[in-house]
Design an enzyme around this catalytic site. Structure first.
Site, PDB file in Angstrom:
ATOM      1  N   ASP A  68       0.866  -1.182   0.000  1.00 46.99           N
ATOM      2  CA  ASP A  68       0.000   0.000   0.000  1.00 46.99           C
ATOM      3  C   ASP A  68       0.900   1.229   0.000  1.00 46.99           C
ATOM      4  O   ASP A  68       1.992   1.198   0.548  1.00 46.99           O
ATOM      5  CB  ASP A  68      -0.923   0.023   1.224  1.00 46.99           C
ATOM      6  CG  ASP A  68      -2.200   0.813   0.966  1.00 46.99           C
ATOM      7  OD1 ASP A  68      -3.283   0.195   0.855  1.00 46.99           O
ATOM      8  OD2 ASP A  68      -2.106   2.058   0.839  1.00 46.99           O
TER       9      ASP A  68
ATOM     10  N   ASP B  25       4.113   2.666  -4.070  1.00 46.71           N
ATOM     11  CA  ASP B  25       3.083   3.175  -4.977  1.00 46.71           C
ATOM     12  C   ASP B  25       3.086   2.292  -6.226  1.00 46.71           C
ATOM     13  O   ASP B  25       4.046   2.316  -7.004  1.00 46.71           O
ATOM     14  CB  ASP B  25       3.407   4.627  -5.332  1.00 46.71           C
ATOM     15  CG  ASP B  25       2.363   5.257  -6.239  1.00 46.71           C
ATOM     16  OD1 ASP B  25       1.520   4.522  -6.789  1.00 46.71           O
ATOM     17  OD2 ASP B  25       2.403   6.485  -6.412  1.00 46.71           O
ATOM     18  N   VAL B  26       2.021   1.511  -6.410  1.00 47.18           N
ATOM     19  CA  VAL B  26       2.012   0.588  -7.551  1.00 47.18           C
ATOM     20  C   VAL B  26       1.638   1.268  -8.867  1.00 47.18           C
ATOM     21  O   VAL B  26       1.553   0.599  -9.898  1.00 47.18           O
ATOM     22  CB  VAL B  26       1.094  -0.641  -7.298  1.00 47.18           C
ATOM     23  CG1 VAL B  26       1.651  -1.495  -6.173  1.00 47.18           C
ATOM     24  CG2 VAL B  26      -0.337  -0.235  -7.030  1.00 47.18           C
TER      25      VAL B  26
ATOM     26  N   TYR C 127     -13.439   7.309 -13.583  1.00 45.90           N
ATOM     27  CA  TYR C 127     -13.440   6.068 -12.783  1.00 45.90           C
ATOM     28  C   TYR C 127     -14.083   4.936 -13.591  1.00 45.90           C
ATOM     29  O   TYR C 127     -13.538   3.822 -13.670  1.00 45.90           O
ATOM     30  CB  TYR C 127     -14.197   6.298 -11.478  1.00 45.90           C
ATOM     31  CG  TYR C 127     -14.204   5.101 -10.543  1.00 45.90           C
ATOM     32  CD1 TYR C 127     -13.155   4.876  -9.650  1.00 45.90           C
ATOM     33  CD2 TYR C 127     -15.260   4.186 -10.547  1.00 45.90           C
ATOM     34  CE1 TYR C 127     -13.161   3.778  -8.797  1.00 45.90           C
ATOM     35  CE2 TYR C 127     -15.270   3.092  -9.701  1.00 45.90           C
ATOM     36  CZ  TYR C 127     -14.224   2.890  -8.821  1.00 45.90           C
ATOM     37  OH  TYR C 127     -14.228   1.792  -7.987  1.00 45.90           O
TER      38      TYR C 127
ATOM     39  N   LYS D 131     -12.173   1.468 -14.862  1.00 46.38           N
ATOM     40  CA  LYS D 131     -12.583   0.118 -14.469  1.00 46.38           C
ATOM     41  C   LYS D 131     -12.999  -0.711 -15.687  1.00 46.38           C
ATOM     42  O   LYS D 131     -12.746  -1.923 -15.734  1.00 46.38           O
ATOM     43  CB  LYS D 131     -13.705   0.192 -13.434  1.00 46.38           C
ATOM     44  CG  LYS D 131     -13.263   0.828 -12.107  1.00 46.38           C
ATOM     45  CD  LYS D 131     -12.100   0.073 -11.473  1.00 46.38           C
ATOM     46  CE  LYS D 131     -11.791   0.525 -10.055  1.00 46.38           C
ATOM     47  NZ  LYS D 131     -10.674  -0.205  -9.434  1.00 46.38           N
TER      48      LYS D 131
ATOM     49  N   THR E 265     -16.247   0.247   2.777  1.00 43.20           N
ATOM     50  CA  THR E 265     -14.841   0.580   3.028  1.00 43.20           C
ATOM     51  C   THR E 265     -14.723   2.102   3.076  1.00 43.20           C
ATOM     52  O   THR E 265     -15.668   2.806   2.711  1.00 43.20           O
ATOM     53  CB  THR E 265     -13.933   0.044   1.901  1.00 43.20           C
ATOM     54  OG1 THR E 265     -14.153   0.867   0.743  1.00 43.20           O
ATOM     55  CG2 THR E 265     -14.217  -1.410   1.557  1.00 43.20           C
TER      56      THR E 265
END
Ligand SMILES: NC(=O)c1ccc[n+]([C@@H]2O[C@H](COP(=O)([O-])OP(=O)(O)OC[C@H]3O[C@@H](n4cnc5c(N)ncnc54)[C@H](O)[C@@H]3O)[C@@H](O)[C@H]2O)c1
Length: 260
Positions: A46, A65-66, A164, A168, A199
């Site tokens: 994360d 940071d991916v 967004y 996705k 979440t």
């Protein structure tokens, strides 16, 4: 019955090494916990170090940071170097870009678009690119990418974040393309499309009474949000050998949202 199954686990995860991105978050954290309980060794990644679970015998925490090449390489290096392999990758890192300018197309800023596409789609591409060579060398692996119902159907007025949605939908398309290409190498690639899940990223929506009522209507099986563990259970299944004939699947975990 395998030992893991006898303990209430799921076959094909004991002894495997997994990377879970977004593991400081609700869904990624629940996935990491399930994989550890099933006997896997997990690299939990994360960018927010404060949210990561502490390193333990079966879990190594990595603040990275991916969305960056270096962050993805660090995760793969840790899996291969410290845990001795890489069999499973769950890409759960991601989030909303509302604060950076995402919105309906006419109002979405270039910054909002770039931030969301970088964080939700380029990060998945980069993480898969970093992980695939090791999986192919090992003769197979399982990738589970977390998209969203908003990558499958329109969100109307209440969920009008179009960068967004595009990010996705991009995850879905990328995953299907990878699924067909890497199938002969034994690498399975599947997608989860959660509906609204309880979440931190969903807190804004759930705090707004009209949006919460809409979610209850859209998820009639649940009458509200899914729990992170309900999404994690599906990720665990797709990562495990129970899903050994499944690749390219796009699985809604949405209490009925996309059936309407
Ligand atoms: N919660 C929902 O209602 C919902 C619905 C559909 C899809 N999703 C998707 O599920 C995934 C997990 O979301 P969540 O609900 O657990 O949210 P969350 O905010 O609890 O967790 C996301 C985690 O990802 C981390 N992260 C984000 N970008 C990162 C990066 N570039 N590098 C490393 N870490 C990064 C964040 O720090 C955070 O800890 C996301 O991809 C999200 O888009 C969530």
């Amino acid at each position: 019955m395998t030992g893991a199954e006898g303990k209430g686990g799921i076959p094909g995860l004991a002894g495997r090494v997994a990377i879970v991105t977004g593991a400081g978050g609700g869904i990624g954290g629940a996935v990491a916990a399930r994989l550890v309980a099933a006997g896997a060794a997990v690299v939990a990644v994360d960018r927010d170090g404060a949210r990561l679970p502490p390193t333990s015998a079966a879990l190594v925490s990595l603040m990275a940071d991916v969305a960056t090449v270096a962050g993805c390489a660090a995760a793969v290096d840790l899996a291969l170097g410290r845990l001795g392999g890489l069999h499973v990758l769950v890409n759960a890192a991601g989030g909303s870009g509302r604060r950076s300018g995402d919105g309906p197309v006419h109002a979405c800023t270039d910054e909002g678009w770039d931030t969301v596409l970088d964080g939700n789609l380029r990060a998945v591409f980069r993480m898969c690119r970093a992980a695939l060579p090791a999986m192919v060398r090992a003769g197979g692996g399982a990738i589970v990418n977390v998209a969203s119902v908003l990558g499958l159907v329109g969100g109307g007025e209440l969920f009008a974040t179009h960068a967004y949605a595009a990010s996705k939908a991009g995850v879905v398309g990328l995953s299907r393309a990878m699924a067909t290409y890497y199938a002969p190498a034994g690498v399975r690639v599947n997608v989860l499309c959660p509906g609204l899940t309880d979440t931190p990223v969903a807190a804004r929506a759930l705090a707004d009474p009209p949006t919460a009522a809409h979610v209850a209507r859209m998820q009639p099986l649940l009458g509200g949000p899914a729990s992170p563990d309900q999404v994690a259970a599906a990720a665990e299944f797709l990562a495990s050998d129970r899903a050994s004939a499944i690749t390219g699947a796009v699985l809604p975990v949405d209490g009925g949202w996309t059936a309407q």
